[in-house]
Structures are given as structure tokens and as C-alpha cells.
Design an enzyme around this catalytic site. Structure first.
Site, mmCIF file in Angstrom:
data_model
loop_
_atom_site.group_PDB
_atom_site.id
_atom_site.type_symbol
_atom_site.label_atom_id
_atom_site.label_comp_id
_atom_site.label_asym_id
_atom_site.label_seq_id
_atom_site.Cartn_x
_atom_site.Cartn_y
_atom_site.Cartn_z
ATOM 1 N N LYS A 1 0.592 -1.205 -0.126
ATOM 2 C CA LYS A 1 -0.056 0.043 -0.049
ATOM 3 C C LYS A 1 0.742 1.256 -0.073
ATOM 4 C CE LYS A 1 -2.607 -1.566 3.556
ATOM 5 N NZ LYS A 1 -2.445 -3.109 3.453
ATOM 6 N N GLU B 1 -5.588 -3.407 -6.291
ATOM 7 C CA GLU B 1 -6.813 -3.840 -5.780
ATOM 8 C C GLU B 1 -6.749 -4.286 -4.373
ATOM 9 O OE1 GLU B 1 -10.211 -3.871 -5.332
ATOM 10 O OE2 GLU B 1 -10.362 -4.151 -7.421
ATOM 11 N N VAL C 1 -7.128 -2.563 -0.598
ATOM 12 C CA VAL C 1 -8.035 -2.207 0.197
ATOM 13 C C VAL C 1 -9.124 -3.480 0.242
ATOM 14 C CG1 VAL C 1 -10.120 -0.779 0.594
ATOM 15 C CG2 VAL C 1 -8.092 0.328 -0.376
ATOM 16 N N GLY D 1 -2.133 -14.336 10.570
ATOM 17 C CA GLY D 1 -1.870 -13.753 9.408
ATOM 18 C C GLY D 1 -2.457 -12.490 8.955
ATOM 19 N N GLU E 1 -0.475 -6.497 10.065
ATOM 20 C CA GLU E 1 0.440 -6.084 9.467
ATOM 21 C C GLU E 1 1.810 -6.754 10.071
ATOM 22 O OE1 GLU E 1 1.247 -4.215 6.604
ATOM 23 O OE2 GLU E 1 -0.793 -3.935 6.024
ATOM 24 N N ASP F 1 -3.299 1.969 9.016
ATOM 25 C CA ASP F 1 -3.864 1.127 7.940
ATOM 26 C C ASP F 1 -4.867 1.422 7.245
ATOM 27 O OD1 ASP F 1 -3.088 -1.166 6.210
ATOM 28 O OD2 ASP F 1 -4.609 -2.161 6.978
ATOM 29 N N LYS G 1 -6.336 3.273 3.508
ATOM 30 C CA LYS G 1 -7.186 2.520 2.698
ATOM 31 C C LYS G 1 -8.112 3.301 2.329
ATOM 32 C CE LYS G 1 -6.344 -2.160 4.553
ATOM 33 N NZ LYS G 1 -6.965 -3.204 5.240
ATOM 34 N N GLY H 1 -6.474 -12.192 4.987
ATOM 35 C CA GLY H 1 -6.012 -13.561 5.031
ATOM 36 C C GLY H 1 -5.239 -13.862 3.757
#
Length: 814
Positions: free
Chosen positions: A579, A606, A609, A664, A667, A678, A682, A796
Site C-alpha cells: 500500500k 486492488e 483495500v 496472518g 501487518e 492502515d 485505505k 487472509g
């Protein structure tokens, strides 16, 4: 009677000569056989002459090497009882050759006439050795000295044939013999004074065509080391295929533009007599090869083949003084002709302000001197600019008789090149519409040939070359998905997806040319690969210059995001899970979008976000279709949603966050999620994609973490959260008391964006949001009250990898 010609590779050594003779003897039809020098001999003869001229006695060593090569071939071919006369002939020829080179050595001069004499020995020797072998096989034949029957002018190096005299000599020689098999050396002829001349490099093909024309042969067969003429150079294009049938004029165009299979002047004599000409493979004699004839038909293709010429220079004569003044072109070409410079391509603007010609790079310097001298007065008066010279160029050409009946070929050609970042410096198309030529950079010619071959001959699939940086959870999942879907994509979407380069923070691995990385063993191979250097990785992508290249960034690394501009400028598309670039300063975000547009690449992100959710894609579809975004409301953090869906005060807040990280969802530094950074990134990305010029400082963050949680390391962060458990429990209990859930919500409206923790009542779209799900509500002119909703798993490794994969497919299908 037919004529057969065997090239240097066909007679390179004893084994190949035996194969050649087996082809000759399997036909009962009368034939004339023309042979080249043994493979590599002509180059060595040129070297010997050049060394002698330079008074370098190394020429003697070259001659010894050549003599041994011919003696070895004769000994390997001939029974001992047949060797004596042949070995004696070879010795005699090299004694004569040594005397000539010795004279050159002492005179320090190698005239064109002497050079022809020296290099003509190659074909004389090979044909004499093959003649001896035919005798040993009891094959009755007659050896014909081509110098006695092919007559030329005295233009040494590229002599012009006197066809009336030559035809008469050939016909007389053949008609007076009772033999059905004739053997002649190619390449050599003689002038009126009996001096040896040559027909140009590759002239053995021409020799065979001259014989075929003179006797009205039933066919001409050119035997070489490839199975016919190909749609492109098979050394560059792995999917090049044999052209079954081709017209004389198409073959002439292809051979002129670099197709080495056949020497260009060969076509004219056989075309005049309408003699079918076959190009066949000595080492696969039963393969059909290519037939060249008047009405060649080639599988209904619009394009017959693609060819190229390297080492080209472009000369541009420009000036306002040229407009409306006749004679400039004439003077330009006369100045070049005076220096014996061949013009390969011509193009002139309709304004008459400029004219461009392409010549061989070797002639570029003297061409500039000649033209500037011719136009010296106009240059000094400012009417014409000094000749502009551009080097390191190549010509790429599409050839096909059927192009003239199919509109849009040029557009398709130039569009394909443009989409792959190949700049066109000049174009030319003849009035016959049989050839469209473009001048491009030499560095792009291999890529260009592949791009055009894919566009015109490989409609069954499109090749995409992927370079992946970042092989952690998401990257590993992506590699698995690519491996799983490769065959499906080939069968159903006509896409050949090749993983060509991969890297993590320690190692980088690239596939060998023409291959892709072994996706079954990539982890092992990566461990043994060179150390990772980001600049070197980018340099390799650019240097490989592969068609349809895609760089995939699955890191959270600022340095990796920093190379996007370099790649986009080379028309390498970028797919970013990272990002950082899209949420960097607006000027950088805007620059990357502009570079992608300018250089015909795509910059897709893509998964910035909502992981694999089609959020940015849906937003772009709304705007492209003319809708206007009025408001966006969203839960954009799968991490925060997971945390607040699983925290109820019975276990510590810190332990729930740790669970999210272990699974997972976070970040690498969870504070980027929990602190709202984050989510800020976004919503800023969505606002920018909605058309807003917005920076991070413009976003209001109503955070919930105590300031002390941001101090120290990640380990310190977890320890501090344990200390602050009462704070987190109070936040939860306050929401529960109001029958609300906690959601970290991002909003954008009227140019302003905010993020923060909110109490969500049961009637809200956000209330029934479970696990790691994200949701985005788009309120637009078309959806003013009831928003367009995108909802689903927002974190994920699997879903994020699938989102990256989807972006790769979007790039591939452009």
C-alpha cells in the site's frame, strides 16, 4: 532435371557430407548439385587474407588450420585406396593459397580481386572433396568449374551476372555431357578476363538459381539446417513455425529483411522461369519444408512472416528550406550512391520538411560526411540542418501478400508494439502493401519480433511474464495458485502465465531464457540463488525486456515501492499488494498513474483495500460509467474486525490481537492496524480513486489506543496492552451496555475523511460483520439512498493472493 544446393552446415564435416550424398543419390532424376564451402571456412579465409595484409604472419597458422580441416574431412570420407589423389589436390590448392597470401603479406595490400581469389578456394575445395567421395561410392558424375560457365562483370565482392553468356555456357556444358549428375562449387564465377569473382556472401544459393534458370529446371532445392522458411527466427521465437507455401515476392521480402535461410538475389532467376523452389532440412530430409512458387498459399494467414535487420542507422535530413523545392531527394540519394551506400528504407513526411533513410550502421559515418558535404551551402545558410544520425537501431518487418485485402494490419502492428513499450522511430509501407516496416531500437528487436509473432501467429494464447517480490504467506499462496491454474488459464483464457523471476528479502531467482521457474521446487532453487539486490532485480527485468511483463509486489517495503516508476517507464505493468506507493504523497501517486498511462502499462492495486474483494475495481467501474461518488462508509480492517468480534473481556485484548497476528491478519507491526494507520491509508486510496486530491494529514483519526502503546518494540507493545487491559475492557463494556458492537469505521464525504472506533447498533449494515470481513458502502448519484455494498473476507493470505492473481489476469487480458 532439378538443381540441389547444400549449404555450409550441410557439408561442415565428413558425417554431414555423407548425409548430403545420401540425399543426392536417392533421386533417379538428373540433377545439378551446388555446394558451399565447409562450415566456417569462408570466414577463416577472410581472416587469413586480412592478417596477411596487416603483415601479421598469423595468416600461416590460419592456413595450416584450414588445410588440416580439409585433410581430416577427406581422410574420414574416403577409403585409403581413394585418398591419394584427393590429399594431393588439397596440398596443391593450399600451396597456391599460401603463395597468394604471401604476396599480400609483402605488398601489404589486399585488393577486392585478390580477396575474391582467396575466398573462392573454400567452394573449390569442398566440391572437389565431395566429388572424390562420389567417385568412391561409384556415383558417375561430372565436376563443373562454375568459373567457366558463370560469367560476370568485374565488380569484385558482389559481381553482376551476364545472363545471356552464362545461360549459353551452362546449356552447352550440360547438353554435351552424357552424365546425369553434375557437381559445381557455389559462390564463385569469373569476369571476361578470367579473374575469379564472387556473387556475395550466401552466393551459393544464387549459383544454384542461376543453374536452375539456365536449364529450365523442374525444381530448385535449397538444403540447409532448418526445416524451411519460418514465420520468425526460431532462435528468438520458440513458437515459430514452418511456412509451408510462400510466393516468390514474399520470400524475396523476407530474405531481404534478414531471413537468413535464403540469399535474396536467389529468387529473381527462378521467379522469371516460374521454377518451384524448396527450402529443406539436410538433417530431416523427409520433412516437407517450404515451397516457394508463384501462387504460394500459407494456411490462410494474413501475415506470412516476420523478419528483422540489425545494425541499422537512421539518417534524417530536415529543414524549412526543403519545402516546395524539387531536387533535395535526388541530391540526397546521389550523395549516398556516390559512396556506394545502400539505402534500406525510405520515409518522407507529407510536409516535405524532412526525409529519413535507413542504412547499415557500418556506412553511417561516411554517409553523414557525404550528405553534409552535398548540402554544405544550405546548412551554412540555415535552410537545412546538419544530417541527424541515430544509431543502435533495427528494422522489423511484417510480410504478406494478403495484407492489402485486410484493413487494420498496421494498427494492430503498431498497437502491439506500443503496448509493450517499443518506440517506433520511422515506418515505411510499399504501395504493394506486401511489407510494413518499422525502425525500432536494437535492444527491442527480439522483444518486438516476439510481440508481433504473438499478435499475428499465436492467437491461441498470450504469454505473460511475471516477476514476484515477496514470498511470505501471501506470496507463497500466489505461487501455489499460479501453479494450480496455469493449465486452466491456457485452456480457457488463452493465457500462458510464466513466473520468470522471484525474490524474497535474501535471495532472487530468474528463469533461464525461454523457460519459466520450476514452481514445484522454487523454494529449494531460491535458497541456492544469488543474493537479493533490489536494483539488480529491477535491472534484470528491464534487461530481459520480455513481452507482457508484470512486476508483482507482495511486500510492505518502501524501497520496493520506490522502483515502480522505473519499471512503468519501461512499459512493465505493476501489480501492488504493497500500500505504500498508492498511499504516499499525492504527487507520487499521481505520477505513477500518469506513467502507467503514458507508457501503455497498468498500475493495479486492488488488494490495497479489502484483500481480494472487488472494491477498487467496483469504484472504478462506477466512475468510468459516469457515476459520481458522494459518500463512502466502510469497515476496512480485517484485523480490527477480527479483534473486536473476538474480544469480550473474558480474555485479554492483547491475546486476541496476538491471535490475529498468528493467523496472518495483521501487518508485521500490528500497531499499523490498531492505531488506525492502515485504515487511514485505505480510505485515502479510495478517496483518491474517487477523484479526491487528499493526503494522510487531511484524515482525522479518532484512535482508541493509549499513547504509551506506540512506544518501543512490538514486544513492548504487547506488554503495554496487557497493562492497559482495563482501558480496553471499559471500551467494550460501554458499547455492550448500549447493545452495540465496536467497529473501526472509515468515512469519506464532501472531500473529508475520518477513521475511528464507533458504536454500531443492530440496524446498521456494519452490525452483522463477522470474523475478518470487510464492508464498503458506496453512496453515489445512482445509489443515493440504498448504497452499493461490497462485503466479504478482507484479510487472509489466500484471499489476498487471489486478489493479486485477479490483477495479474486484468493486466494479461488488456
Amino acid at each position: 532435371m532439378k538443381v540441389l544446393k547444400f549449404g555450409g552446415t550441410s557439408v561442415a564435416n565428413a558425417q554431414n557430407i555423407q548425409q548430403t550424398v545420401s540425399i543426392i543419390l536417392r533421386s533417379a532424376e538428373p540433377q545439378i548439385v551446388v555446394v558451399s564451402a565447409l562450415g566456417g571456412v569462408t570466414d577463416l579465409l577472410i581472416k587469413a587474407g586480412t592478417l596477411a595484409e596487416q603483415t601479421n604472419d598469423g595468416y600461416k597458422e590460419v592456413l595450416e588450420q584450414l588445410e588440416l580441416k580439409h585433410l581430416d574431412a577427406a581422410r574420414a570420407l574416403l577409403p585409403v585406396t581413394h585418398q591419394s589423389s584427393c590429399l594431393s589436390m588439397i596440398k596443391q590448392q593450399f600451396n597456391e593459397l599460401d603463395e597468394i597470401c604471401s604476396s599480400v603479406f609483402y605488398l601489404k595490400e589486399l585488393s577486392l580481386r585478390t580477396r575474391d581469389r582467396i575466398i573462392g578456394f573454400g567452394e573449390l575445395l569442398s566440391s572437389k572433396i565431395i566429388s572424390a567421395y562420389l567417385l568412391s561410392q561409384q556415383a558417375a558424375h561430372e565436376w563443373v568449374d562454375s568459373r567457366q560457365v558463370i560469367k560476370t562483370n568485374s565488380n569484385h565482392g558482389f559481381a553482376a551476372v551476364n545472363f545471356p553468356a552464362t545461360n549459353a555456357f551452362i546449356q552447352s556444358r550440360i547438353n554435351q555431357s552424357d552424365k546425369k549428375l553434375f557437381l559445381a562449387p557455389g559462390f564463385i564465377a569469373s569476369d571476361e578476363q578470367g579473374n575469379t569473382t564472387t556473387l556475395g556472401r550466401g552466393g551459393s544459393d544464387y549459383t544454384a538459381a542461376i543453374f536452375a534458370s539456365a536449364i529450365n529446371a523442374s525444381s530448385l532445392e535449397i538444403w540447409t539446417d532448418v526445416t524451411g522458411m519460418m514465420t520468425a527466427d526460431p532462435r528468438w521465437v520458440s513458437n515459430a513455425r514452418t511456412i509451408k507455401q510462400i510466393s516468390y515476392r514474399e520470400a524475396m521480402e523476407l530474405s531481404h529483411f534478414g531471413a537468413k535461410v535464403i540469399y535474396p538475389p536467389t529468387i529473381q532467376p527462378v521467379m522469371q522461369k516460374n521454377i518451384p523452389t524448396w527450402v529443406k532440412n539436410t538433417f530431416a530430409p523427409d520433412e516437407a519444408g517450404t515451397v516457394i512458387e508463384e501462387n504460394g498459399v500459407h494456411d490462410g494467414e494474413m501475415i506470412t512472416g516476420i523478419s528483422s535487420i540489425n545494425s541499422i542507422a537512421l539518417l534524417s535530413l530536415e529543414g524549412g528550406g526543403m519545402v516546395g523545392i524539387p531536387g533535395f531527394s535526388k541530391r540526397l540519394f546521389e550523395s549516398l550512391a556516390g559512396e556506394k551506400i545502400n539505402v534500406i528504407l525510405i520515409t518522407q513526411s507529407s510536409s516535405e520538411h524532412s526525409i529519413c533513410v535507413a542504412v547499415n550502421s557500418a556506412d553511417a559515418a561516411k554517409a553523414k560526411i557525404a550528405v553534409d558535404t552535398t548540402f554544405e551551402i544550405e546548412i551554412s545558410s540555415g535552410k537545412v540542418e546538419p544530417l541527424k544520425l541515430e544509431e543502435d537501431l533495427a528494422i522489423i518487418a511484417l510480410v504478406g501478400d494478403k495484407m492489402k485485402s485486410h484493413p487494420g494490419i498496421s494498427g494492430r502492428m503498431f498497437g502491439s508494439l506500443g503496448r509493450n513499450g517499443i518506440n517506433i522511430r520511422a515506418i515505411a509501407q510499399g504501395s504493394s502493401e506486401r511489407n510494413i516496416s518499422a525502425v525500432i531500437a536494437s535492444a527491442d528487436v527480439k522483444k518486438g519480433v516476439n510481440v508481433l509473432h504473438e499478435a499475428f501467429f499465436e492467437e491461441v494464447y498470450k504469454q505473460v511474464n511475471i516477476f514476484v517480490v515477496g514470498l511470505g504467506n501471501v506470496g507463497s499462496k500466489l505461487i501455489s495458485q499460479l501453479k494450480q491454474q496455469q493449465q486452466f488459464l491456457l485452456e480457457h483464457l488463452n493465457l500462458q502465465v510464466r513466473v520468470t523471476g522471484i525474490a524474497n528479502s535474501r535471495k532472487m531467482l530468474f528463469a533461464d531464457n525461454g523457460n519459466d521457474i520450476d514452481l514445484n521446487n522454487w523454494q529449494i532453487n531460491l535458497q541456492q540463488a544469488p543474493d537479493m539486490h533490489l536494483d539488480a532485480f529491477a535491472d534484470t527485468i528491464i534487461a530481459k525486456n520480455l513481452r507482457n511483463s508484470v512486476f508483482v509486489d507482495i511486500t510492505a517495503n518502501e524501497a520496493v515501492a520506490g522502483i515502480y516508476s522505473r519499471l512503468l517507464e519501461k512499459s512493465v505493468s505493476v501489480v501492488a499488494c504493497n500500500k505504500i506507493a498508492a498511499s504516499s504523497a499525492y504527487a507520487n501517486y499521481s505520477k505513477l498513474k500518469s506513467l502507467a498511462k503514458e507508457f501503455n502499462a497498468l498500475y493495479l492495486f486492488e488488494t490495497n483495500v479489502g484483500a481480494g474483494l472487488p472494491i477498487i475495481g467496483s469504484l472504478n467501474d462506477l466512475r468510468r460509467s459516469g457515476d459520481q461518488i458522494n459518500k463512502i462508509q466502510a469497515v476496512l480492517s480485517g484485523t480490527l474486525n477480527f479483534v473486536f468480534n473476538n474480544y469480550n473481556g473474558t480474555t485479554s485484548f492483547a491475546s486476541v490481537v496476538k491471535q490475529a497476528q498468528d493467523e496472518g491478519y495483521t501487518e508485521p507491526d500490528p500497531r499499523l492496524d490498531l492505531g488506525g494507520t492502515d485504515v487511514m491509508r485505505k480510505i485515502m486510496i479510495l478517496a483518491r480513486e474517487a477523484g479526491e486530491k487528499i493526503e494522510m494529514d487531511d484524515i482525522t483519526n479518532n484512535g482508541f489506543l493509549p499513547a504509551s502503546c506506540f512506544e518501543g518494540t512490538v514486544a513492548d507493545f504487547y506488554a503495554e496492552m496487557e497493562k492497559q487491559e482495563a482501558h480496553f475492557k471499559a471500551i467494550y463494556l460501554e458499547a455492550a451496555a448500549n447493545n452495540c458492537k465496536l467497529k473501526f469505521v472509515a468515512s469519506y464525504e464532501n472531500g473529508k475523511a475520518t477513521v475511528g472506533l464507533q458504536h454500531i447498533p443492530a440496524h446498521s449494515d456494519f452490525y452483522h460483520l463477522y470474523g475478518k470481513d470487510n464492508i464498503v458502502l458506496f453512496y453515489t448519484q445512482r445509489y443515493p439512498e440504498q448504497p452499493l455494498v461490497v462485503k466479504g473476507a478482507g484479510a487472509g493470505a489466500d484471499v489476498t493472493a487471489s486478489g493479486v492473481f485477479a490483477d495479474i489476469i486484468r493486466v494479461a487480458r488488456v
